[in-house]
Scaffold this motif. Structure first.
Motif, PDB file in Angstrom:
ATOM      1  N   MET A   1       1.325  -0.804  -0.064  1.00 24.32           N
ATOM      2  CA  MET A   1       0.041  -0.252   0.157  1.00 24.32           C
ATOM      3  C   MET A   1       0.951   1.357   0.410  1.00 24.32           C
ATOM      4  SD  MET A   1      -3.283   1.134   0.016  1.00 24.32           S
ATOM      5  CE  MET A   1      -3.887  -0.183   0.798  1.00 24.32           C
ATOM      6  N   VAL A   2       0.736   1.692  -1.050  1.00 25.00           N
ATOM      7  CA  VAL A   2       1.753   3.031  -1.089  1.00 25.00           C
ATOM      8  C   VAL A   2       1.046   4.707  -0.529  1.00 25.00           C
ATOM      9  CG1 VAL A   2       2.591   5.195  -2.571  1.00 25.00           C
ATOM     10  CG2 VAL A   2       1.780   2.647  -3.821  1.00 25.00           C
ATOM     11  N   ILE A   3       2.195   5.182   0.239  1.00 24.45           N
ATOM     12  CA  ILE A   3       1.449   6.139   0.649  1.00 24.45           C
ATOM     13  C   ILE A   3       2.513   7.466   0.848  1.00 24.45           C
ATOM     14  CG2 ILE A   3       0.851   7.235   3.359  1.00 24.45           C
ATOM     15  CD1 ILE A   3       0.066   4.249   4.076  1.00 24.45           C
ATOM     16  N   ARG A   4       1.804   8.350   1.002  1.00 19.98           N
ATOM     17  CA  ARG A   4       3.063   9.864   0.935  1.00 19.98           C
ATOM     18  C   ARG A   4       2.696  10.022   1.706  1.00 19.98           C
ATOM     19  NH1 ARG A   4       1.737  15.197  -1.636  1.00 19.98           N
ATOM     20  NH2 ARG A   4       3.472  16.299  -1.695  1.00 19.98           N
ATOM     21  N   GLY A   5       4.322  10.498   2.528  1.00 18.16           N
ATOM     22  CA  GLY A   5       4.679  10.867   3.861  1.00 18.16           C
ATOM     23  C   GLY A   5       4.751   9.913   4.750  1.00 18.16           C
ATOM     24  N   LYS A   6       5.187  10.401   5.832  1.00 14.05           N
ATOM     25  CA  LYS A   6       5.770   9.976   6.994  1.00 14.05           C
ATOM     26  C   LYS A   6       4.729   9.489   8.252  1.00 14.05           C
ATOM     27  CE  LYS A   6      10.521  12.079   7.403  1.00 14.05           C
ATOM     28  NZ  LYS A   6      11.230  12.909   7.765  1.00 14.05           N
ATOM     29  N   TYR A   7       3.506   9.978   7.631  1.00 11.86           N
ATOM     30  CA  TYR A   7       2.795   9.212   9.441  1.00 11.86           C
ATOM     31  C   TYR A   7       1.291   9.418   8.344  1.00 11.86           C
ATOM     32  CZ  TYR A   7       6.398  11.481  11.824  1.00 11.86           C
ATOM     33  OH  TYR A   7       7.408  11.459  12.573  1.00 11.86           O
ATOM     34  N   CYS A   8       0.144   8.464   9.426  1.00 10.21           N
ATOM     35  CA  CYS A   8      -0.516   8.479   9.385  1.00 10.21           C
ATOM     36  C   CYS A   8      -2.119   8.069  10.119  1.00 10.21           C
ATOM     37  CB  CYS A   8      -1.518   7.082   7.925  1.00 10.21           C
ATOM     38  SG  CYS A   8      -0.990   4.921   8.915  1.00 10.21           S
ATOM     39  N   VAL A   9      -3.011   8.262  10.107  1.00  7.70           N
ATOM     40  CA  VAL A   9      -3.840   8.348  10.915  1.00  7.70           C
ATOM     41  C   VAL A   9      -4.782   7.309  11.522  1.00  7.70           C
ATOM     42  CG1 VAL A   9      -5.812   9.480  12.593  1.00  7.70           C
ATOM     43  CG2 VAL A   9      -3.497  11.043  11.686  1.00  7.70           C
ATOM     44  N   GLU A  18       3.850   2.651   7.625  1.00  6.82           N
ATOM     45  CA  GLU A  18       4.387   1.331   8.281  1.00  6.82           C
ATOM     46  C   GLU A  18       3.156   0.769   8.394  1.00  6.82           C
ATOM     47  OE1 GLU A  18       7.618   2.598   9.853  1.00  6.82           O
ATOM     48  OE2 GLU A  18       6.748   3.570   8.352  1.00  6.82           O
ATOM     49  N   ARG A  19       2.824   1.505   9.523  1.00  7.50           N
ATOM     50  CA  ARG A  19       1.429   1.015  10.310  1.00  7.50           C
ATOM     51  C   ARG A  19       0.254   1.046   9.094  1.00  7.50           C
ATOM     52  NH1 ARG A  19       2.403   1.240  15.711  1.00  7.50           N
ATOM     53  NH2 ARG A  19       0.280   0.183  15.898  1.00  7.50           N
ATOM     54  N   PHE A  20       0.008   1.416   8.551  1.00  7.72           N
ATOM     55  CA  PHE A  20      -0.772   1.314   7.349  1.00  7.72           C
ATOM     56  C   PHE A  20      -1.305  -0.011   6.627  1.00  7.72           C
ATOM     57  CE2 PHE A  20      -3.884   2.409   3.918  1.00  7.72           C
ATOM     58  CZ  PHE A  20      -4.774   2.094   4.897  1.00  7.72           C
ATOM     59  N   LYS A  21      -1.988  -0.947   7.037  1.00 12.08           N
ATOM     60  CA  LYS A  21      -1.890  -2.198   6.204  1.00 12.08           C
ATOM     61  C   LYS A  21      -3.099  -2.304   5.261  1.00 12.08           C
ATOM     62  CE  LYS A  21       1.423  -3.218   9.140  1.00 12.08           C
ATOM     63  NZ  LYS A  21       2.763  -3.464   8.833  1.00 12.08           N
ATOM     64  N   THR A  22      -2.812  -2.979   4.278  1.00 11.93           N
ATOM     65  CA  THR A  22      -4.163  -3.531   3.058  1.00 11.93           C
ATOM     66  C   THR A  22      -5.092  -4.088   3.697  1.00 11.93           C
ATOM     67  OG1 THR A  22      -2.741  -5.407   2.635  1.00 11.93           O
ATOM     68  CG2 THR A  22      -2.351  -3.734   1.914  1.00 11.93           C
ATOM     69  N   GLU A  23      -5.070  -4.856   5.137  1.00 14.40           N
ATOM     70  CA  GLU A  23      -6.364  -5.021   5.257  1.00 14.40           C
ATOM     71  C   GLU A  23      -6.849  -4.016   5.863  1.00 14.40           C
ATOM     72  OE1 GLU A  23      -2.918  -6.390   6.350  1.00 14.40           O
ATOM     73  OE2 GLU A  23      -3.209  -7.701   5.071  1.00 14.40           O
ATOM     74  N   PHE A  24      -6.398  -2.999   6.383  1.00 22.86           N
ATOM     75  CA  PHE A  24      -8.350  -1.782   6.095  1.00 22.86           C
ATOM     76  C   PHE A  24      -8.650  -2.320   6.117  1.00 22.86           C
ATOM     77  CE2 PHE A  24      -4.460   0.194   9.606  1.00 22.86           C
ATOM     78  CZ  PHE A  24      -4.385  -1.450  10.732  1.00 22.86           C
ATOM     79  N   ILE A  25      -8.638  -2.067   3.674  1.00 27.61           N
ATOM     80  CA  ILE A  25      -9.555  -1.533   2.814  1.00 27.61           C
ATOM     81  C   ILE A  25     -10.448  -3.352   2.778  1.00 27.61           C
ATOM     82  CG2 ILE A  25      -9.761  -1.331   0.422  1.00 27.61           C
ATOM     83  CD1 ILE A  25      -6.852   0.343   0.981  1.00 27.61           C
ATOM     84  N   LYS A  26     -11.394  -2.759   3.024  1.00 29.23           N
ATOM     85  CA  LYS A  26     -12.372  -4.551   2.660  1.00 29.23           C
ATOM     86  C   LYS A  26     -12.900  -4.299   1.759  1.00 29.23           C
ATOM     87  CE  LYS A  26     -12.769  -5.340   7.636  1.00 29.23           C
ATOM     88  NZ  LYS A  26     -11.587  -4.133   8.159  1.00 29.23           N
ATOM     89  N   ASN A  27     -12.552  -5.600   0.790  1.00 25.13           N
ATOM     90  CA  ASN A  27     -13.353  -4.922  -0.492  1.00 25.13           C
ATOM     91  C   ASN A  27     -15.425  -5.432  -0.361  1.00 25.13           C
ATOM     92  OD1 ASN A  27     -13.543  -4.622  -3.429  1.00 25.13           O
ATOM     93  ND2 ASN A  27     -13.068  -6.865  -4.057  1.00 25.13           N
ATOM     94  N   GLU A  88      -6.460  10.163   1.612  1.00 23.76           N
ATOM     95  CA  GLU A  88      -7.461   9.696   1.279  1.00 23.76           C
ATOM     96  C   GLU A  88      -8.483   8.671   3.094  1.00 23.76           C
ATOM     97  OE1 GLU A  88      -8.498   5.588  -1.231  1.00 23.76           O
ATOM     98  OE2 GLU A  88      -7.097   4.899   0.300  1.00 23.76           O
ATOM     99  N   LEU A  89      -9.868   8.980   2.819  1.00 17.96           N
ATOM    100  CA  LEU A  89     -10.165   8.763   4.328  1.00 17.96           C
ATOM    101  C   LEU A  89     -11.367   7.609   3.698  1.00 17.96           C
ATOM    102  CD1 LEU A  89     -11.763   8.808   7.396  1.00 17.96           C
ATOM    103  CD2 LEU A  89     -13.468  10.606   6.249  1.00 17.96           C
ATOM    104  N   VAL A  90     -10.670   6.284   4.584  1.00 23.11           N
ATOM    105  CA  VAL A  90     -11.572   4.743   4.542  1.00 23.11           C
ATOM    106  C   VAL A  90     -12.225   5.059   6.271  1.00 23.11           C
ATOM    107  CG1 VAL A  90     -11.145   2.406   4.020  1.00 23.11           C
ATOM    108  CG2 VAL A  90      -9.980   4.083   2.805  1.00 23.11           C
ATOM    109  N   ALA A  91     -13.244   4.425   6.005  1.00 21.93           N
ATOM    110  CA  ALA A  91     -14.203   3.940   7.782  1.00 21.93           C
ATOM    111  C   ALA A  91     -15.092   2.376   7.088  1.00 21.93           C
ATOM    112  CB  ALA A  91     -14.664   5.246   7.296  1.00 21.93           C
ATOM    113  N   ASN A  92     -14.318   2.064   8.426  1.00 14.85           N
ATOM    114  CA  ASN A  92     -15.019   0.411   8.158  1.00 14.85           C
ATOM    115  C   ASN A  92     -16.518   0.552   9.614  1.00 14.85           C
ATOM    116  OD1 ASN A  92     -13.958  -1.071   5.750  1.00 14.85           O
ATOM    117  ND2 ASN A  92     -12.249  -0.478   7.623  1.00 14.85           N
ATOM    118  N   ALA A  93     -16.468   1.390  10.673  1.00 11.06           N
ATOM    119  CA  ALA A  93     -16.428   1.265  11.594  1.00 11.06           C
ATOM    120  C   ALA A  93     -16.521   2.235  12.401  1.00 11.06           C
ATOM    121  CB  ALA A  93     -16.709   0.273  12.212  1.00 11.06           C
TER     122      ALA A  93
END
Length: 263
Positions: A1-9, A18-27, A88-93
């Protein structure tokens, strides 16, 4: 998963990218928004959050509060010190959401000047009013775009009606009248909404109906709208060519740019 910048929330907490994982996005389940950041500020954020709420309603998803999301976005911008880009904002719950800067492509000046090439693609998104991650469709369309060296793929239904682009909305113009698909058949794009407001304010006629592929030769001009492209002229759809200098189109482009940079 490509991210721009050093941090995510992640869930309101600043984390290394690097703590952002592909599993966070549920197809087929994750709802999301892509926002433009200009001069350190998210553009049209209220409209994006309202649309996110609409997507949540259509999919029975629970969201964190708008205040919580806005705080997370502001934290992300401050932590990365990025003035311009896409988030990009992604929400599952309510307790499973994230925001991150993603790589973006904003059209070049010559693309706004000369227009871009597009092609028709037979597909329709499920539940079109909701902005949901369909990674398989996005991957297939992305390959199609790359293989044909085009800017965008235009979705066509089984009965030959044009609905929207793979990552944009589409308008057609003839005799200064603007045509776009009915609201219930497309994603209610934020840029599309702004353009429709501009058209109403400046008294341009708008017709909400599908354009059939057999009508493509009838129109004077066409353009796409979206977070990254803004208002972008179409030079070609397949072998059909359009007037990228059409007066009404150029007027709307100028009016939208003024609106964009005044937010």
């Amino acid at each position: 998963m490509v991210i721009r910048g050093k941090y995510c929330v992640i869930n309101g907490l600043i984390k290394p990218a690097e703590r952002f994982k592909t599993e966070f996005i549920k197809n087929g389940c994750s709802i999301y928004e892509v926002l433009r950041v200009l001069n350190g500020k998210p553009v049209f954020i209220e409209a994006h959050l309202v649309r996110l709420q609409g997507s949540a309603h259509l999919t029975a998803a629970e969201l964190p509060t708008f205040t919580t999301i806005q705080k997370g976005i502001n934290q992300l911008i401050a932590a990365n010190q990025i003035e311009n880009g896409n988030i990009e904002l992604v929400a599952n719950a309510a307790d499973d959401w994230s925001v991150r800067f993603i790589p973006h492509y904003w059209p070049l000046p010559e693309e706004y000047e000369n227009g871009v090439n597009t092609m028709l693609y037979k597909a329709m998104r499920e539940n079109p009013n909701a902005k949901i991650k369909f990674t398989d469709l996005r991957a297939a369309v992305g390959t199609f775009i790359k293989q044909n060296n085009i800017f965008e793929a235009i979705y066509v239904s089984k009965n030959g009606c044009i609905t929207e682009g793979s990552k944009s909305n589409i308008f057609f113009i003839i005799h200064n009248t603007f045509y776009t698909a009915p609201d219930e058949q497309v994603l209610p794009g934020i840029t599309r909404k702004v353009v429709l407001h501009i058209l109403k304010k400046h008294k341009y006629p708008v017709k909400y109906r599908n354009v059939h592929i057999d009508e493509l030769a009838d129109f004077d001009a066409a353009f796409i709208t979206g977070t990254s492209p803004g208002v972008l002229p179409i030079a070609k759809i397949n072998d059909y060519t359009y007037d990228v200098r059409q007066k009404a189109l150029r007027n709307i482009m100028a009016l939208f740019e003024t609106r964009l940079f005044s937010t």
